[in-house]
Design an enzyme around this catalytic site. Sequence first.
Site, mmCIF file in Angstrom:
data_model
loop_
_atom_site.group_PDB
_atom_site.id
_atom_site.type_symbol
_atom_site.label_atom_id
_atom_site.label_comp_id
_atom_site.label_asym_id
_atom_site.label_seq_id
_atom_site.Cartn_x
_atom_site.Cartn_y
_atom_site.Cartn_z
ATOM 1 N N LEU A 242 0.580 -1.205 -0.060
ATOM 2 C CA LEU A 242 -0.164 -0.030 0.054
ATOM 3 C C LEU A 242 0.699 1.313 0.256
ATOM 4 O O LEU A 242 0.506 2.263 -0.525
ATOM 5 C CB LEU A 242 -1.068 0.209 1.315
ATOM 6 C CG LEU A 242 -2.024 -0.934 1.151
ATOM 7 C CD1 LEU A 242 -2.659 -1.104 2.699
ATOM 8 C CD2 LEU A 242 -3.052 -0.836 0.191
ATOM 9 N N ASP B 19 2.180 12.290 16.201
ATOM 10 C CA ASP B 19 2.504 12.485 15.076
ATOM 11 C C ASP B 19 1.471 12.665 13.943
ATOM 12 O O ASP B 19 1.031 12.223 13.089
ATOM 13 C CB ASP B 19 3.259 11.148 14.384
ATOM 14 C CG ASP B 19 4.008 11.375 13.087
ATOM 15 O OD1 ASP B 19 4.330 12.597 12.877
ATOM 16 O OD2 ASP B 19 4.422 10.568 12.584
HETATM 17 P P1 ADP Z 1 3.097 7.503 7.375
HETATM 18 O O1 ADP Z 1 3.979 6.778 8.259
HETATM 19 O O2 ADP Z 1 3.574 8.431 6.344
HETATM 20 O O3 ADP Z 1 2.000 8.125 8.056
HETATM 21 P P2 ADP Z 1 1.979 4.682 7.146
HETATM 22 O O4 ADP Z 1 3.236 3.809 7.679
HETATM 23 O O5 ADP Z 1 0.828 5.116 7.986
HETATM 24 O O6 ADP Z 1 2.631 6.328 6.659
HETATM 25 O O7 ADP Z 1 1.323 4.358 5.887
HETATM 26 C C1 ADP Z 1 1.980 4.247 4.409
HETATM 27 C C2 ADP Z 1 0.917 3.864 3.530
HETATM 28 O O8 ADP Z 1 0.145 2.748 3.740
HETATM 29 C C3 ADP Z 1 0.181 5.183 3.154
HETATM 30 O O9 ADP Z 1 0.114 5.137 1.852
HETATM 31 C C4 ADP Z 1 -1.258 4.952 3.694
HETATM 32 O O10 ADP Z 1 -2.353 5.407 3.134
HETATM 33 C C5 ADP Z 1 -1.556 3.158 3.822
HETATM 34 N N1 ADP Z 1 -2.213 2.670 4.963
HETATM 35 C C6 ADP Z 1 -1.579 3.002 6.334
HETATM 36 N N2 ADP Z 1 -2.343 2.305 7.215
HETATM 37 C C7 ADP Z 1 -3.602 1.947 6.531
HETATM 38 C C8 ADP Z 1 -4.805 1.197 6.540
HETATM 39 N N3 ADP Z 1 -5.261 1.035 8.021
HETATM 40 N N4 ADP Z 1 -5.299 0.904 5.735
HETATM 41 C C9 ADP Z 1 -5.205 1.243 4.428
HETATM 42 N N5 ADP Z 1 -4.007 1.834 4.091
HETATM 43 C C10 ADP Z 1 -3.367 2.174 4.899
#
Ligand code: ADP
Length: 303
Positions: free
Chosen positions: A13, A129
């Site tokens: 994702l 964050d």
């Molecule tokens: P960041 O550290 O930049 O906040 P994340 O680690 O939360 O990023 O997420 C990375 C990617 O995974 C993003 O594109 C986010 O949209 C996707 N993502 C994270 N959590 C979820 C979730 N629970 N359901 C769907 N997509 C998710």
Amino acid sequence: KRAVDRYLKREVLGEGTYGVVYKAIDTKTTQVVAIKKIRLGKQKEGVNFTALREIKLLKELKDPTIIELIDVFPHKGNLHLVFEFMETDLEAVIRDRNIFLSPADIKSYIQMTLKGLAFCHKKWVLHRDMKPNNLLIGPHGQLKLADFGLARIFGSPDRRFTHQVFARWYRAPELLFGAKQYGPGVDVWAAACIFAELLLRRPFLQGNSDIDQLGKIFAAFGTPKPSQWNDMVHLPDYVEYQYVPGQPLKTLFPTATEDCLDLLSKMFTYDPKARISAQQALEHRYFSSGPPPTEPALLPRPA
Ligand code: ADP
């Protein structure tokens, strides 16, 4: 069945603060989930156990306003966090030029954000964050906070990934002044920045370094006077700034109502001790005066 076999891995994702995020199917429930793979330092076995124990506590943090942490398991030196899958996030909504956000829509989004914060703060958990892409949106338009408590467990996310610099725009002044002890106020400040971003449809305070971030804050609200914020001068990175006057909020947010500006100014209070709490913000007249917040299911969302 081993934890790792319970989930059928699908596509990546994205790459987040702590590592790669996968889409997967939970074979136990047939539910679609998002699995966050967190790289753990090699030689830090002890840290891993601590992290695992603390993460398990986060599993208890259950509320409709928080992304549910369904499962946690270590695998090949990585920690895997299994979350409920969400369709989109608030950043996508804000950036989508085809979406018009009415005052009632904005009220609904910020109310859901504050409800999530109030719930976690009541349990003494900070987010640390908060940013629009951590506010995920479910199939029925409900907004849920993601990554709660992770920043404390895994340390301040390192800013290796370029997109991470954006988190600076949501940092409270006490953090920018190097405060080591801080409280829920940091999340309220970030929520205020998100509130402002919903109104402006662009990030409000876009600093390109920590110093510049403070500069942007001062240019908007004026340099804080020690009388406004007693403890400021004792913060580790405090330096005296040349006086700059602030601007009236009404000029910064011409479309906002009086109630809206009053709440915004209370969330953007310099002194974290004087800053409104998430719970108090929810009780502010902005939420009881018209228009009522839009039902989540009726909120506009990206096509
Ligand atoms: P960041 O550290 O930049 O906040 P994340 O680690 O939360 O990023 O997420 C990375 C990617 O995974 C993003 O594109 C986010 O949209 C996707 N993502 C994270 N959590 C979820 C979730 N629970 N359901 C769907 N997509 C998710």
